[in-house]
Structures are given as C-alpha cells and as structure tokens.
Write a protein that holds these residues in place. Sequence first.
Motif, mmCIF file in Angstrom:
data_model
loop_
_atom_site.group_PDB
_atom_site.id
_atom_site.type_symbol
_atom_site.label_atom_id
_atom_site.label_comp_id
_atom_site.label_asym_id
_atom_site.label_seq_id
_atom_site.Cartn_x
_atom_site.Cartn_y
_atom_site.Cartn_z
ATOM 1 N N SER A 234 4.842 -6.068 9.929
ATOM 2 C CA SER A 234 3.938 -6.159 8.776
ATOM 3 C C SER A 234 2.476 -6.180 9.217
ATOM 4 C CB SER A 234 4.242 -7.404 7.948
ATOM 5 O OG SER A 234 5.468 -7.239 7.281
ATOM 6 N N GLU A 235 2.188 -6.869 10.305
ATOM 7 C CA GLU A 235 0.804 -6.915 10.786
ATOM 8 C C GLU A 235 0.335 -5.520 11.192
ATOM 9 O OE1 GLU A 235 -2.088 -9.196 13.989
ATOM 10 O OE2 GLU A 235 0.054 -9.613 14.002
ATOM 11 N N TYR A 236 1.143 -4.797 11.954
ATOM 12 C CA TYR A 236 0.778 -3.446 12.367
ATOM 13 C C TYR A 236 0.639 -2.523 11.165
ATOM 14 C CZ TYR A 236 1.662 -4.506 17.332
ATOM 15 O OH TYR A 236 1.621 -5.008 18.597
ATOM 16 N N ALA A 237 1.524 -2.658 10.188
ATOM 17 C CA ALA A 237 1.437 -1.829 8.990
ATOM 18 C C ALA A 237 0.132 -2.122 8.240
ATOM 19 C CB ALA A 237 2.634 -2.081 8.081
ATOM 20 N N LEU A 238 -0.230 -3.390 8.128
ATOM 21 C CA LEU A 238 -1.484 -3.740 7.459
ATOM 22 C C LEU A 238 -2.689 -3.221 8.238
ATOM 23 C CD1 LEU A 238 -0.663 -7.346 6.228
ATOM 24 C CD2 LEU A 238 -1.101 -5.339 4.799
ATOM 25 N N LEU A 239 -2.633 -3.270 9.561
ATOM 26 C CA LEU A 239 -3.731 -2.739 10.374
ATOM 27 C C LEU A 239 -3.882 -1.233 10.156
ATOM 28 C CD1 LEU A 239 -3.193 -4.730 13.692
ATOM 29 C CD2 LEU A 239 -5.098 -4.976 12.080
ATOM 30 N N ALA A 240 -2.770 -0.520 10.110
ATOM 31 C CA ALA A 240 -2.811 0.921 9.859
ATOM 32 C C ALA A 240 -3.353 1.202 8.457
ATOM 33 C CB ALA A 240 -1.415 1.522 10.027
ATOM 34 N N LEU A 241 -2.882 0.454 7.475
ATOM 35 C CA LEU A 241 -3.375 0.626 6.107
ATOM 36 C C LEU A 241 -4.866 0.316 6.010
ATOM 37 C CD1 LEU A 241 -0.382 -0.916 4.127
ATOM 38 C CD2 LEU A 241 -1.108 1.495 4.102
ATOM 39 N N LEU A 242 -5.323 -0.662 6.759
ATOM 40 C CA LEU A 242 -6.743 -1.018 6.776
ATOM 41 C C LEU A 242 -7.577 0.152 7.296
ATOM 42 C CD1 LEU A 242 -8.921 -3.196 6.388
ATOM 43 C CD2 LEU A 242 -8.373 -4.031 8.656
ATOM 44 N N GLU A 243 -7.109 0.811 8.357
ATOM 45 C CA GLU A 243 -7.823 1.984 8.880
ATOM 46 C C GLU A 243 -7.874 3.097 7.840
ATOM 47 O OE1 GLU A 243 -9.726 2.504 11.450
ATOM 48 O OE2 GLU A 243 -9.330 0.517 12.276
ATOM 49 N N LEU A 244 -6.755 3.326 7.171
ATOM 50 C CA LEU A 244 -6.712 4.370 6.148
ATOM 51 C C LEU A 244 -7.581 3.999 4.950
ATOM 52 C CD1 LEU A 244 -2.919 5.267 6.302
ATOM 53 C CD2 LEU A 244 -4.838 6.529 7.315
ATOM 54 N N ILE B 86 -4.958 6.233 14.851
ATOM 55 C CA ILE B 86 -4.704 4.877 14.354
ATOM 56 C C ILE B 86 -4.211 3.988 15.494
ATOM 57 C CG2 ILE B 86 -3.331 3.463 12.763
ATOM 58 C CD1 ILE B 86 -3.148 5.986 10.941
ATOM 59 N N ALA B 87 -3.319 4.534 16.310
ATOM 60 C CA ALA B 87 -2.755 3.778 17.427
ATOM 61 C C ALA B 87 -3.848 3.306 18.381
ATOM 62 C CB ALA B 87 -1.721 4.622 18.174
ATOM 63 N N VAL B 88 -4.792 4.178 18.686
ATOM 64 C CA VAL B 88 -5.882 3.814 19.596
ATOM 65 C C VAL B 88 -6.814 2.796 18.939
ATOM 66 C CG1 VAL B 88 -7.966 4.709 20.722
ATOM 67 C CG2 VAL B 88 -5.807 5.938 20.948
ATOM 68 N N LEU B 89 -7.172 3.039 17.694
ATOM 69 C CA LEU B 89 -8.109 2.147 16.997
ATOM 70 C C LEU B 89 -7.569 0.730 16.846
ATOM 71 C CD1 LEU B 89 -9.336 4.594 14.209
ATOM 72 C CD2 LEU B 89 -10.752 3.605 16.026
ATOM 73 N N GLN B 90 -6.249 0.603 16.627
ATOM 74 C CA GLN B 90 -5.675 -0.713 16.347
ATOM 75 C C GLN B 90 -4.729 -1.213 17.448
ATOM 76 O OE1 GLN B 90 -6.567 -2.836 14.135
ATOM 77 N NE2 GLN B 90 -8.002 -1.466 13.131
ATOM 78 N N THR C 159 -6.094 -7.266 -2.218
ATOM 79 C CA THR C 159 -5.824 -5.839 -2.048
ATOM 80 C C THR C 159 -6.302 -5.367 -0.674
ATOM 81 O OG1 THR C 159 -7.974 -5.141 -2.899
ATOM 82 C CG2 THR C 159 -6.201 -5.474 -4.531
ATOM 83 N N LEU C 160 -5.996 -4.116 -0.363
ATOM 84 C CA LEU C 160 -6.500 -3.540 0.885
ATOM 85 C C LEU C 160 -8.030 -3.512 0.897
ATOM 86 C CD1 LEU C 160 -4.078 -0.535 1.494
ATOM 87 C CD2 LEU C 160 -4.091 -2.762 2.630
ATOM 88 N N GLN C 161 -8.614 -3.303 -0.265
ATOM 89 C CA GLN C 161 -10.083 -3.312 -0.331
ATOM 90 C C GLN C 161 -10.630 -4.694 0.016
ATOM 91 O OE1 GLN C 161 -12.103 -0.554 -0.853
ATOM 92 N NE2 GLN C 161 -13.599 -1.997 -0.066
ATOM 93 N N ASP C 162 -9.940 -5.741 -0.399
ATOM 94 C CA ASP C 162 -10.361 -7.098 -0.035
ATOM 95 C C ASP C 162 -10.332 -7.284 1.486
ATOM 96 O OD1 ASP C 162 -10.708 -7.918 -2.715
ATOM 97 O OD2 ASP C 162 -8.568 -8.390 -2.878
ATOM 98 N N LEU C 163 -9.313 -6.719 2.149
ATOM 99 C CA LEU C 163 -9.257 -6.790 3.609
ATOM 100 C C LEU C 163 -10.452 -6.074 4.228
ATOM 101 C CD1 LEU C 163 -5.556 -6.168 4.739
ATOM 102 C CD2 LEU C 163 -6.833 -8.297 4.752
ATOM 103 N N CYS C 164 -10.771 -4.887 3.709
ATOM 104 C CA CYS C 164 -11.926 -4.135 4.216
ATOM 105 C C CYS C 164 -13.213 -4.941 4.048
ATOM 106 C CB CYS C 164 -12.060 -2.801 3.486
ATOM 107 S SG CYS C 164 -10.798 -1.598 3.875
ATOM 108 N N ASP C 165 -13.372 -5.525 2.871
ATOM 109 C CA ASP C 165 -14.581 -6.307 2.594
ATOM 110 C C ASP C 165 -14.698 -7.508 3.523
ATOM 111 O OD1 ASP C 165 -15.045 -4.481 0.556
ATOM 112 O OD2 ASP C 165 -14.395 -5.837 -1.046
ATOM 113 N N ARG C 166 -13.598 -8.217 3.720
ATOM 114 C CA ARG C 166 -13.619 -9.389 4.616
ATOM 115 C C ARG C 166 -13.898 -8.981 6.056
ATOM 116 N NH1 ARG C 166 -9.853 -14.461 3.406
ATOM 117 N NH2 ARG C 166 -10.376 -14.716 1.231
ATOM 118 N N ARG C 167 -13.299 -7.859 6.485
ATOM 119 C CA ARG C 167 -13.550 -7.380 7.834
ATOM 120 C C ARG C 167 -15.032 -7.080 8.018
ATOM 121 N NH1 ARG C 167 -11.839 -1.755 8.481
ATOM 122 N NH2 ARG C 167 -13.650 -1.684 7.135
#
Length: 144
Positions: A7-17, A32-36, A124-132
């Motif tokens: 789940s963590e890796y999936a969320l990291l990939a979704l965050l990049e997208l 994605i693999a390199v970035l995360q 949401t994923l946007q909330d993750l982007c904003d927090r990052r």
Amino acid sequence: MELSNKSEYALLALLELATRYSSGESLQIRQIAVLQHIPNRYLEQLLATLRRRGLIKSIRGAKGGYVLARDPRMITLLEAFTCMEGVDTAPDVDSDTTTVETQVIQEIWHEARQAANAVLQKYTLQDLCDRRDIHRHKEIMYYI
C-alpha cells in the motif's frame, strides 16, 4: 492497523502520478521506480492492480506510460488502500459459538477499523501532494 509495503508503494506511485496530473504528463514504470525507490518488478504488479481497479490508465506508444484515471481530488486514500489490500470487512459474530469476551473484542476492533476508514476517506491524493509540498517548503527554509 499497519501500512503494508504494498500500500505504501502504491500510494507513492499514485503521488508521483498525481503531481503530473494537471500537465497530462505520463510516467513510465522505470521513472516512478527511480523517483520513489521502488523495485521495478514489484511496481509493475502494483500498477497492474491499480489499472485493473480503475485508478490509473496506461498510455501506449513511445511517450506512453501511466496517468491517473481521475483528478487527484477525487481519489481518496481509502479507495487506494482498499484497491491494494481489498475490502476489510469484519465477519459477522455468531453469538451462539463465541464467548462474550470474543464478541466485545470484535466489536471494538470493528469500531477501530471504521474510525481508520473514516480518516482515509477524508483525505485525497491531492491532500498528499499539498502536504508533501508544505514539508518540502519547510525543509528549504531551514537550509537557507
């Protein structure tokens, strides 16, 4: 409740997208693999699951890759989590075959899962982007 690597890796990939959603830019698995820092082969499996469940789309061609299927504001963390882990529903308790103690424990566990799901549904994923972005901005300020 623990966050699995899957789940963590999936969320990291979704965050990049999600970061590239507004530009329409697609990302390839290796990017994605390199970035995360996610193993390529594992990421392939995760992205296949996310695609089958409708959270991402694949784009063919030389500039192909993956993109979010919907706006990051419309994809909740609960949706991403249940996509990877499956629906976590509590089994019905048969009062004839279990003890009162077991029933009480299962009731509390069910309540805890409902609370966790409510929190994941709220973000949401946007909330993750904003927090990052907020965290990155704080780091930059400390090093100036």
